[in-house]
Design a protein around this motif. Sequence first.
Motif: not given
Lengths: 285, 195
Positions: A65, A69-70, A72-74, A76-78, B19, B27, B30, B34, B44, B52, B55-56, B59
């Motif tokens: 990736p 990316m990581a 952005r993922v984090r 995004g979660i926040s 969290r 995590m 990932l 991907f 990509r 994304q 993961y959303l 979570w």
Amino acid sequence: MTAAGELNCAQALARLDTRLDGELTETEAATLARHLENCATCSAVLANRMAVRERLRKVVRSAQPAPGMAVRVRSGISAGNGRNGARWGFLAAAALVLLTVGGYNSWKNGHFRMTPESRLSYIASIVPEVAPIMRVGLQQHVHCAVFRSYSAQNETVAQLAGSLGPQFAALVPVLQARVPAGFQVVLAHRCNFNGRQYIHVVARRKSELISLLITQRSGGEAFESDLRAVASEAGTPVYSSGIKRFSIAGFETSRYLVYLVSDLSQTENATVFEAMTPALRTDLS
Amino acid sequence: MAKPVPAAGKRFFAKANARAEFEAEAMPHLDDLFRTALRMTGDRARADDAVQETYLQAWKSFDTFEKGTNCRAWLFRILFYTVHHQRRKLFRFPVADTAEEMLESTLAAPEPIAEELRDEQILGALDSLPPDYRAAVVLVDVEEFAYKDAAEIMGVPIGTVMSRLSRARRMLRAQLAEAAKSYGIGNTARKGEAS
């Protein structure tokens, strides 16, 4: 045919992939292993398939990736944590915009208030219900006293009287002295409507209004005989009428038409008016 | 004397704990998610979006995840659901299944030789498989999931996973053998240059 429980090459080859998947039962795996020990061909195929699979694994896994990316993922979660809040915030903002725009348009179109046009059409809708001579007083009461916002702070009777000029100053105390309890003169001015000049004194008690209106009598104007005349003590005929919540009483002098228009009952309105008729007559003579 | 933690405080700490747990459990997968998303979506940017979103969603429903079970498989299940959803939305893949047609020509496919294959040929052959077959190969051959997990991830019975794998591998071999044959000379020449 091989011995019972032993595999031929076709059977062995058919199990190679499952063997690489690690999904053979113990017995199956043992049987296959015995065949492979004695069969160089099948062993070579297994080794080759293993190598091809290893290449496949390596090439697919080589795709990484993007570096951020990581992160952005984090984030995004926040953001997702507060996403409901953000969505409600957005909805609230959208609702506010709609209310503001809609409210402004409604205000502009007169949905929340009476525009000058709607005031005139209201006056036009009620005024014809009374005799023409009564309309003169009624229209200006509605136009000038009813459609008005009154400030909380009032001028004194003396100040108001002063604003009418010496000729009519006496009208303010005359009205103030005879209105029912709680009414307060709040306005005294000269105004006009449809080209007609008025002396206008307004008394107010909360939302109730009383207008004393005096206007010059033009040729031929007179209270008609078919209107109900209420004989006053002073012998002046007072005419009374009513429409909707408005009560109208009037009399004439040689020069003026005099009206009392109010939210009082027709009787009370007439009574109040009669009480001030002698004084008015004196002042206007 | 310990002050009682107010309810809001408890929720805050529970959230913070969750969290941290999510960070530790989810995590690390990932990269795996991907590369799988990339093979399934074909580019990509889409893979990025799919991960994304995965993961959303993960979570959001992390409280339904059973601690101690296979978090990686759980994430892959969400990923496949997401990709499947995107695929339906985008109509990117042909609906008609050409797999049967392709199979006809692979019945007696020769074994491709690992050393004769170039990386892009391998990737090209994989990407040319119908999506469901490709998914089976990626999950089992590359990501090394057990049939049982692959079945759950794809939402199909184990038997379906096995038949997809068997067909997919036959197609793959036929493709690779064909590729090795046509590029074989160039491949050999390059090897010669290198040595």
